[in-house]
Design an enzyme around this catalytic site. Structure first.
Site, PDB file in Angstrom:
ATOM      1  N   SER A   1      53.746  -7.990  73.050  1.00 17.91           N
ATOM      2  CA  SER A   1      53.445  -9.067  73.993  1.00 17.91           C
ATOM      3  C   SER A   1      52.150  -9.768  73.611  1.00 17.91           C
ATOM      4  O   SER A   1      51.225  -9.140  73.067  1.00 17.91           O
ATOM      5  CB  SER A   1      53.309  -8.441  75.389  1.00 17.91           C
ATOM      6  OG  SER A   1      52.750  -9.354  76.297  1.00 17.91           O
TER       7      SER A   1
ATOM      8  N   TYR B   1      49.791  -1.622  81.803  1.00 17.69           N
ATOM      9  CA  TYR B   1      50.968  -2.150  81.091  1.00 17.69           C
ATOM     10  C   TYR B   1      50.545  -2.738  79.742  1.00 17.69           C
ATOM     11  O   TYR B   1      51.119  -2.400  78.700  1.00 17.69           O
ATOM     12  CB  TYR B   1      51.676  -3.235  81.923  1.00 17.69           C
ATOM     13  CG  TYR B   1      52.632  -4.040  81.066  1.00 17.69           C
ATOM     14  CD1 TYR B   1      53.821  -3.481  80.615  1.00 17.69           C
ATOM     15  CD2 TYR B   1      52.312  -5.338  80.637  1.00 17.69           C
ATOM     16  CE1 TYR B   1      54.679  -4.192  79.784  1.00 17.69           C
ATOM     17  CE2 TYR B   1      53.160  -6.056  79.807  1.00 17.69           C
ATOM     18  CZ  TYR B   1      54.337  -5.477  79.380  1.00 17.69           C
ATOM     19  OH  TYR B   1      55.168  -6.176  78.533  1.00 17.69           O
TER      20      TYR B   1
ATOM     21  N   LYS C   1      51.338  -1.624  75.480  1.00 16.95           N
ATOM     22  CA  LYS C   1      51.803  -2.432  74.339  1.00 16.95           C
ATOM     23  C   LYS C   1      50.857  -2.243  73.145  1.00 16.95           C
ATOM     24  O   LYS C   1      51.305  -2.091  72.008  1.00 16.95           O
ATOM     25  CB  LYS C   1      51.889  -3.914  74.728  1.00 16.95           C
ATOM     26  CG  LYS C   1      53.007  -4.208  75.698  1.00 16.95           C
ATOM     27  CD  LYS C   1      54.377  -3.946  75.092  1.00 16.95           C
ATOM     28  CE  LYS C   1      55.463  -3.854  76.123  1.00 16.95           C
ATOM     29  NZ  LYS C   1      56.731  -3.311  75.648  1.00 16.95           N
TER      30      LYS C   1
END
Ligand code: NAD
Ligand code: WQD
Length: 342
Positions: free
Chosen positions: A127, A152, A156
């Site tokens: 991302s 979150y 990644k």
């Protein structure tokens, strides 16, 4: 002989669109999804679009025993596209351990099995969140990563690090991480699209739900940013264009065209659009009334980001093709379909 691809999270938003494009390109797909954030009916929609019902196994990839058993059952898998993860930024702040456990363990269980079963190729969903607020725009792949704003986002960054370290010592393994910017829109058939649970946190589902009358009005978070109209800027990428980037990445891996065995690419349009531009374009292409008001900034939001996609264009031979207009229209057609609006 058809090559078999494992698509984890394949009944989810981006996964389902990618399964369609993989099948259209002649790949045989097996999906693994625990349906924690998607519905089984997506399989029938995929079948309706592509004429093929993919194989499907429902289990949790963070469970090592179940994951090992799956790979014993499917010995012909040649490559993996790993979408399965929890992805709600706000929820990850409330439940950090759930996010670390799910997102990191699932990846490590897959990598263990790639090694054990001799599967050489993986495409991983990363991302633009790993860049945070970049100092220089547009963002290239050599732009330094910034410390994550949320658990979150941190999953990644850590997953990318795990892949890098794994590839370093497993020279037969080839991985590509695709750093998506903001995926939006739906398949032009309006048979698959985004299905957010509860009140959407993301802009486009909130817009379409407001237009459909499910929400009273859209709140635009901040108009005092250092941007031309004061609202924040993102790079909104059509989900079908994004799906195609995965097909291209899989072909690069299977054809051994990589420059090195761990690569990463920005996947966006290369264009930044502000929240107000998006809202105005939506109103213009749909002709639908969209009540909105300006409110204060949302905590943790960045001001502006958009991708430099030169590397993806030149190395992958991939380029986003859809316009913002057709993408927003596709999001609206999908919302109308699921709400049964004529
Ligand atoms: P999604 O929630 O629609 O799809 C993810 C799927 O994975 C869901 O169907 C869910 O049921 C499944 N899943 C989650 N954990 C699982 C587990 N442990 N075992 C089996 N299945 C599991 O999300 P999406 O928007 O399609 O995102 C796909 C990937 O792309 C994610 O890794 C996400 O972090 C990443 N990504 C998404 C965006 C975005 O804005 N949508 C942006 C950048 C990156
Ligand atoms: C876009 C813009 C909001 C809702 C998130 C994740 C990121 C990545 C993509 C996975 C922002 C504004 C939004 C609303 C608004 N996902 N907005 N009113 O925040 O860029 O990125 O999804 O990796 O990690 O953080 O996307 O769609 O939430 O917001 O004004 O009701 O719309 O402030 O400027 P974001 P978004």
């Amino acid at each position: 002989m058809q090559k078999q691809i494992l698509v984890t999270g394949g009944t989810g938003y981006i996964g389902s669109h990618t399964v369609v494009e993989l099948q259209n390109s002649g790949f045989k797909v097996v999906i693994v999804d625990n349906l924690s954030n998607s519905e089984i009916s997506v399989l029938s929609a995929i079948e309706k679009i592509s004429g093929i019902r993919p194989d499907f196994e429902q289990f949790d990839l963070s469970d090592k025993t179940l994951t090992d058993a799956f790979f014993d059952k499917y010995p012909k898998i040649e490559a993996i596209i790993h979408f399965a993860a929890f992805k709600a930024v706000g929820e990850s702040v409330e439940k950090p351990l759930e996010y670390y456990r799910n997102n990191l363990n699932s990846l490590m269980n897959l990598l263990d099995n790639m090694k054990r079963c001799g599967i050489a190729h993986m495409v991983f969903s990363s991302s633009c969140t790993v860049y945070g607020q970049p100092d220089i725009l547009p963002v290239t792949e050599s732009t330094p990563r910034k410390p994550a704003e949320s658990p979150y986002g941190n999953t990644k960054a850590i997953c990318e690090d795990i892949l890098r370290d794994f590839c370093k010592v497993n020279s037969q393994t080839n991985c590509i991480a695709l750093r998506y910017f903001n995926p939006i829109g739906a398949h032009p058939s309006a048979l698959i699209g985004e299905l957010p649970l509860g009140v959407p946190a993301n802009l486009v589902p909130f817009i379409t739900q407001t237009a459909a009358g499910l929400r009273k009005e859209l709140s635009i978070f901040g108009d005092d940013y250092n941007t031309p109209d004061g609202t924040a800027i993102r790079d909104y990428i059509n989900v079908v264009d994004l799906a195609m980037a995965h097909v291209v990445a899989i072909n690069r891996l299977l054809n051994n065209n990589q420059k090195n065995n761990f690569e990463f690419f920005n996947i966006g349009t290369g264009q930044g659009n502000s929240v107000l531009q998006l809202v105005k374009t939506f109103i213009q292409v749909t002709g639908v009334n969209l009540p909105y008001k300006i409110v204060g900034r949302r905590a943790g939001d960045i001001e502006k980001t958009w991708a430099d996609t030169t590397l993806a264009n030149s190395e992958l031979g991939w380029k986003a093709e859809k316009t913002l207009e057709e993408t927003l229209l596709s999001a609206w057609m999908w919302e109308k379909k699921i709400r049964d609006i004529k």
